[in-house]
Scaffold this motif. Structure first.
Motif, PDB file in Angstrom:
ATOM      1  N   THR A   1       0.763  -0.988   0.036  1.00  0.00           N
ATOM      2  CA  THR A   1       0.002  -0.008  -0.141  1.00  0.00           C
ATOM      3  C   THR A   1       0.883   1.252  -0.123  1.00  0.00           C
ATOM      4  OG1 THR A   1      -0.220  -0.387   2.237  1.00  0.00           O
ATOM      5  CG2 THR A   1      -2.405  -0.889   0.931  1.00  0.00           C
ATOM      6  N   ALA A   2       2.116   1.120   0.624  1.00  0.00           N
ATOM      7  CA  ALA A   2       2.891   2.529   0.812  1.00  0.00           C
ATOM      8  C   ALA A   2       3.314   2.639  -0.489  1.00  0.00           C
ATOM      9  CB  ALA A   2       3.900   2.238   1.954  1.00  0.00           C
ATOM     10  N   ALA A   3       3.841   1.879  -1.410  1.00  0.00           N
ATOM     11  CA  ALA A   3       4.585   1.755  -2.549  1.00  0.00           C
ATOM     12  C   ALA A   3       3.578   1.524  -3.924  1.00  0.00           C
ATOM     13  CB  ALA A   3       5.793   0.837  -2.849  1.00  0.00           C
ATOM     14  N   ALA A   4       2.099   1.828  -3.488  1.00  0.00           N
ATOM     15  CA  ALA A   4       1.435   1.375  -4.548  1.00  0.00           C
ATOM     16  C   ALA A   4       1.672   2.096  -5.952  1.00  0.00           C
ATOM     17  CB  ALA A   4      -0.101   1.840  -4.015  1.00  0.00           C
ATOM     18  N   SER A   5       2.119   3.414  -5.872  1.00  0.00           N
ATOM     19  CA  SER A   5       2.369   3.980  -7.231  1.00  0.00           C
ATOM     20  C   SER A   5       3.572   3.366  -7.935  1.00  0.00           C
ATOM     21  CB  SER A   5       2.676   5.476  -6.877  1.00  0.00           C
ATOM     22  OG  SER A   5       3.380   5.523  -5.976  1.00  0.00           O
ATOM     23  N   ARG A   6       4.430   2.814  -7.135  1.00  0.00           N
ATOM     24  CA  ARG A   6       5.706   2.310  -7.854  1.00  0.00           C
ATOM     25  C   ARG A   6       5.650   0.902  -8.101  1.00  0.00           C
ATOM     26  NH1 ARG A   6      10.071   3.107  -4.648  1.00  0.00           N
ATOM     27  NH2 ARG A   6       8.558   3.670  -2.853  1.00  0.00           N
ATOM     28  N   ILE A   7       4.704   0.166  -7.663  1.00  0.00           N
ATOM     29  CA  ILE A   7       4.557  -1.208  -7.740  1.00  0.00           C
ATOM     30  C   ILE A   7       3.473  -1.537  -8.556  1.00  0.00           C
ATOM     31  CG2 ILE A   7       3.194  -1.637  -5.872  1.00  0.00           C
ATOM     32  CD1 ILE A   7       5.098  -3.682  -4.711  1.00  0.00           C
ATOM     33  N   ASP A   8       3.779  -2.725  -9.660  1.00  0.00           N
ATOM     34  CA  ASP A   8       2.737  -3.311 -10.370  1.00  0.00           C
ATOM     35  C   ASP A   8       2.017  -4.453  -9.852  1.00  0.00           C
ATOM     36  OD1 ASP A   8       1.356  -3.841 -12.544  1.00  0.00           O
ATOM     37  OD2 ASP A   8       2.964  -5.057 -13.661  1.00  0.00           O
ATOM     38  N   LEU A   9       1.276  -4.043  -8.548  1.00  0.00           N
ATOM     39  CA  LEU A   9       0.862  -5.254  -7.746  1.00  0.00           C
ATOM     40  C   LEU A   9      -0.463  -4.759  -7.214  1.00  0.00           C
ATOM     41  CD1 LEU A   9       1.692  -8.076  -7.185  1.00  0.00           C
ATOM     42  CD2 LEU A   9       2.688  -7.288  -5.109  1.00  0.00           C
ATOM     43  N   ASP A  10      -1.776  -5.276  -7.590  1.00  0.00           N
ATOM     44  CA  ASP A  10      -2.682  -4.770  -7.085  1.00  0.00           C
ATOM     45  C   ASP A  10      -2.719  -5.326  -5.567  1.00  0.00           C
ATOM     46  OD1 ASP A  10      -5.600  -4.243  -6.442  1.00  0.00           O
ATOM     47  OD2 ASP A  10      -6.033  -4.504  -8.594  1.00  0.00           O
ATOM     48  N   PRO A  11      -3.353  -4.389  -4.461  1.00  0.00           N
ATOM     49  CA  PRO A  11      -3.710  -4.939  -3.287  1.00  0.00           C
ATOM     50  C   PRO A  11      -4.666  -5.897  -3.290  1.00  0.00           C
ATOM     51  CG  PRO A  11      -3.156  -2.486  -3.436  1.00  0.00           C
ATOM     52  CD  PRO A  11      -3.346  -3.027  -4.624  1.00  0.00           C
ATOM     53  N   ALA A  12      -5.507  -5.712  -3.918  1.00  0.00           N
ATOM     54  CA  ALA A  12      -6.688  -6.757  -4.114  1.00  0.00           C
ATOM     55  C   ALA A  12      -6.216  -8.246  -4.588  1.00  0.00           C
ATOM     56  CB  ALA A  12      -7.965  -6.370  -5.177  1.00  0.00           C
ATOM     57  N   CYS A  13      -5.125  -8.226  -5.287  1.00  0.00           N
ATOM     58  CA  CYS A  13      -4.303  -9.545  -5.724  1.00  0.00           C
ATOM     59  C   CYS A  13      -4.122 -10.135  -4.368  1.00  0.00           C
ATOM     60  CB  CYS A  13      -3.133  -9.017  -6.356  1.00  0.00           C
ATOM     61  SG  CYS A  13      -2.619 -10.218  -7.347  1.00  0.00           S
ATOM     62  N   VAL A  14      -3.635  -9.400  -3.236  1.00  0.00           N
ATOM     63  CA  VAL A  14      -3.147 -10.149  -2.241  1.00  0.00           C
ATOM     64  C   VAL A  14      -4.176 -10.862  -1.568  1.00  0.00           C
ATOM     65  CG1 VAL A  14      -2.158  -9.543   0.331  1.00  0.00           C
ATOM     66  CG2 VAL A  14      -1.585  -8.159  -1.791  1.00  0.00           C
ATOM     67  N   LEU A  15      -5.191 -10.660  -1.475  1.00  0.00           N
ATOM     68  CA  LEU A  15      -6.279 -10.987  -0.712  1.00  0.00           C
ATOM     69  C   LEU A  15      -7.136 -11.956  -1.529  1.00  0.00           C
ATOM     70  CD1 LEU A  15      -7.731  -7.750   1.155  1.00  0.00           C
ATOM     71  CD2 LEU A  15      -6.604 -10.134   2.166  1.00  0.00           C
ATOM     72  N   HIS A  16      -7.683 -11.737  -2.891  1.00  0.00           N
ATOM     73  CA  HIS A  16      -8.209 -12.714  -3.595  1.00  0.00           C
ATOM     74  C   HIS A  16      -7.892 -12.914  -4.716  1.00  0.00           C
ATOM     75  CE1 HIS A  16     -10.649  -9.268  -5.019  1.00  0.00           C
ATOM     76  NE2 HIS A  16     -10.756  -9.119  -3.666  1.00  0.00           N
ATOM     77  N   GLY A  17      -6.615 -12.661  -5.272  1.00  0.00           N
ATOM     78  CA  GLY A  17      -6.041 -12.814  -6.399  1.00  0.00           C
ATOM     79  C   GLY A  17      -6.959 -12.204  -7.700  1.00  0.00           C
ATOM     80  N   LEU A  18      -6.637 -12.138  -8.888  1.00  0.00           N
ATOM     81  CA  LEU A  18      -7.258 -11.663 -10.208  1.00  0.00           C
ATOM     82  C   LEU A  18      -7.360 -12.671 -11.004  1.00  0.00           C
ATOM     83  CD1 LEU A  18      -5.983  -7.987  -9.702  1.00  0.00           C
ATOM     84  CD2 LEU A  18      -8.485  -8.699  -9.269  1.00  0.00           C
ATOM     85  N   LEU A  19      -8.172 -13.683 -10.932  1.00  0.00           N
ATOM     86  CA  LEU A  19      -8.013 -14.817 -11.808  1.00  0.00           C
ATOM     87  C   LEU A  19      -8.760 -14.333 -13.240  1.00  0.00           C
ATOM     88  CD1 LEU A  19      -7.564 -17.770 -12.453  1.00  0.00           C
ATOM     89  CD2 LEU A  19      -9.642 -18.451 -11.286  1.00  0.00           C
TER      90      LEU A  19
END
Lengths: 293, 429
Positions: free
Chosen positions: B116-134
């Motif tokens: 969450t802190a590096a959300a702008s610099r990282i190609d990773l959705d926080p939602a992905c952490v919890l339930h993925g993005l199938l």
């Protein structure tokens, strides 16, 4: 109360934020105290299954009432948490699945169901449904004054109940077979203590979220255990540690609203634990290292 | 929309998503089988949470989801968790679950804060952490032989094939270590290395599933299929194959259900896995609840029928002896139902006083009474029980003795023709 004009920018904290901070601090303190017996009874992860299951009840309560009233959602979460613990006991009695697998099954399937419900609600654009996601990782910014007072009151009541039954709880934590042999209703006391943990897990939801709330009832007690061998001291210390971690989490996420509260609370608690683990006078790593030399 | 076009539309979008979920589920189920039988389910839980910071740091360092750097990061984080748990146990005196509770929640929190802190610099959705993005998996593709293949599917396939080959190659070691680690160590099996290998495999299976189902629901894929398969069979290799099949089926059904009801596929897959488990808890042929209830009910019914046959046999004996007809207790409702059933099946027929045994009924009653009285004789000889204590155990065991046991008891107590109460022991029909 109005602040003098000159220092207002420095203390731009609203009355609401202060009340919420106090409420969440009370939750942290209560969770720390209640969690002690879970840790002493070597059932640290029982609360985790209940915690992951609360999401189902929160989502169902929202669907049933159509509103996002914190008390209603928390009652729903509490009921589904208890239901998950009930299922856990049933699986233990009725199947040959081992305890650890049963815990993992209840935890992951109920969390899957919760996520399914929350995502379904969000995707349908039901008004107010989007806010349910804050129960995943915790977000105290949305709490109202009334919510905070409720959380603090429930925590205080749980701690009061524990203090009233302190003698019995201590007895079964340290020598449950003696307690059973002398006629104490050990099973009932166990259910009572687990129910208290479930209560704290539920009131901890807004602060830490379903995924991490178990840390509130595990890390402060484990840290406190490093400093003392006496139960009352451990309860007190654990409460203080929980309170400090919760305050830290609320403060940082109030300054940086993008950060969820839960992980911050956990990190603060983990820091306190690390300090205790290394520096505690008797059991600490440093003290033992020096003794051995 | 026809059924077929659902799978082929948009470059086979749904088909690819299902294939990815199935491949992830297969890898997880294989690893999960060993975790479950080795009582390490909660280690799987801890690892699936704790790989998050490893993945996040690797992505920050320029890795891609599914790339080698991320795999290394995840494995490092998994081993760190297990090492921390062991350190907390050996150095801090923490119980294993408390140690794991501290280690994995802390590592997961670190991961979430960085995401969450590096959300702008990282190609990773926080939602992905919890339930993925199938649902988004089919849009990130690489060309393989002219076909656009989703990157996540490739990763999952590579991981599954690697895990499967390793498992097959080391199967005997795995079985030995799982069921008797002490003997395995004594026989020279590198138990610690096998265990570490399992931890690495868990981390790989988790990280392959991270993109598709997120860090937490992967636990469901690890533990639930294996626990379900364990209810159906007891051979380890069958558990593994069955778990993989269950995982694949749940992945497909879960994805389709999630599409139908417009919600998260990962959550729905976990729910389907849970339903499979519940179905097996209820319906498993050997020890499902329904089977056990049926067995118990069937046995109770057989006991009721045999007791009634024996009751009519004794009534006839009493009449033949010239005693008054024994009517101390009226028959219960169950007794009456059993009588009617005996009549329907032709074992009793209407007689002057209630029912009379027919030929086949008499044969069965002979066996029951014979078992009962032989057992009383045996107890009277060996257990030194007073006469009035012989009846209850015999009343219980008369339903369990077979012809062979009766013959041997008779040989033991002698071929005397009467029991301790002086009643005749009927001969074997």
């Amino acid at each position: 109360m109005t602040a003098p004009a000159g220092i207002e920018p420095l203390f731009a904290i609203s009355h609401n934020t202060l009340v919420v901070a106090c409420g969440v601090a009370a939750v942290g303190c209560g969770a720390g105290v209640i969690g002690c017996f879970g840790v002493l009874r070597k059932r640290a992860l029982v609360g985790d299954a209940a915690a992951h299951a609360t999401l189902v009840g929160v989502a169902l309560a929202f669907l049933a009432t159509g509103r996002r009233d914190l008390p209603v959602l928390l009652v729903g979460g509490f009921l589904s948490g208890l239901a998950a613990l009930g299922v856990l006991v049933l699986l233990r009695v009725c199947t040959r699945t081992r305890d650890d697998a049963a815990t993992a099954i209840v935890l992951s399937v109920s969390f899957g169901l919760g996520i399914t419900l929350v995502s379904g609600i969000t995707a349908r654009g039901i008004p107010g449904g989007a806010g349910l996601e804050q129960f995943l990782l915790g977000h105290t910014a949305a709490l109202t004054t009334a919510d905070a007072i409720l959380l603090a009151a429930v925590s205080a009541a749980a701690v009061l109940l524990l203090v009233l039954s302190l003698k019995e709880a201590t007895l079964i934590a340290f020598d449950s077979s003696f307690a059973a042999a002398t006629g104490w209703p050990v099973a009932i006391m166990d259910y009572f203590l687990v129910a208290l943990v479930a209560v704290m897990v539920v009131v901890g939801l807004p602060a830490a979220g379903a995924v991490l709330v178990t840390a509130l009832v595990v890390i402060p007690p484990v840290a406190a255990r490093q400093w003392t061998d006496r139960v009352p001291t451990m309860l007190l210390l654990s409460g203080v540690f929980g309170l400090a971690s919760a305050l830290f989490g609320v403060a940082v996420s109030a300054v940086v609203p993008r950060l969820a509260t839960g992980p911050l609370v956990v990190l603060a608690a983990a820091f306190i634990f690390a300090v205790s683990f290394v520096g505690a006078p008797e059991r600490g790593w440093w003290a033992r290292h020096r003794r051995e030399r | 929309m026809t059924t077929l076009s659902f799978f082929t539309d948009g470059g086979g979008m749904h088909a690819w998503a299902i294939a990815t979920a199935a491949m992830v589920a297969a890898g997880c189920a294989l690893v999960g089988t060993l975790l479950v039988v080795r009582r390490m389910s909660l280690v799987g839980d801890a690892i699936s949470h704790a790989v998050l910071p490893g993945i996040v740091v690797a992505v920050l360092a320029g890795g891609r989801l599914g790339g080698p750097l991320v795999l290394v990061g995840a494995v490092a984080a998994a081993l760190l968790t297990v090492w921390l748990t062991q350190l907390l146990r050996s150095e801090g005196g923490l119980s294993e679950d408390a140690g794991a509770g501290v280690a994995f929640t802390t590592l997961f929190a670190v991961g979430v804060v960085i995401v969450t802190a590096a959300a702008s610099r990282i190609d990773l959705d926080p939602a992905c952490v919890l339930h993925g993005l199938l649902e988004l998996v089919p849009f990130d593709t690489v060309p393989i032989l002219g076909v656009e293949v989703p990157r996540a599917f490739l990763t999952a396939t590579v991981v599954f094939v690697t895990l499967a080959l390793t498992a097959i190659a080391t199967w005997k070691l795995q079985v030995f270590t799982a069921f008797d680690p002490g003997a395995a160590r004594a026989a020279g099996v590198p138990v610690a290395a096998v265990t570490t290998g399992l931890l690495v495999a868990t981390a790989l299976a988790t990280v392959a599933g991270f993109e598709a189902v997120g860090a937490i629901l992967v636990v469901a894929m690890l533990v639930v299929p294996a626990a379900t398969a364990e209810l159906l069979t007891r051979r380890l290799h069958r558990i593994a194959v069955l778990a993989i099949l269950l995982g694949v089926v749940a992945a497909a059904i879960g994805y389709l259900a999630a599409w139908r009801w417009n919600t998260t596929a990962a959550g729905m897959i976990a729910v389907v896995l849970g339903m499979q488990y519940l179905a097996c808890v209820l319906l498993s042929p050997d020890d499902g609840l329904v089977a056990r209830l049926c067995n118990r009910g069937w046995f109770a019914w057989r006991v009721a029928c045999e007791d009634r046959l024996a009751a009519w046999w004794r009534a006839e004996e009493a009449v033949a002896r010239g005693d008054t007809f024994p009517s101390a207790e009226g028959p219960t409702l169950g007794d009456r139902v059993a009588d009617v059933w005996l009549a329907i099946t032709g074992r009793v027929s209407r007689g002057p006083r209630g029912w009379t045994l027919s030929g086949r009924g008499r044969e069965q009653a002979d066996m029951v009474v014979r078992s009962h009285r032989l057992w009383e004789s045996w107890l009277g000889r060996h257990a030194e029980l007073p006469l009035d204590h012989l009846h209850p155990p015999a009343e219980w065991i008369e339903h369990h003795l077979g012809a062979e046991v009766r013959r041997r008891i008779e040989a033991e107590v002698g071929t005397q023709a009467s029991d301790p109460h002086g009643r005749t022991i009927p001969p074997e029909p």
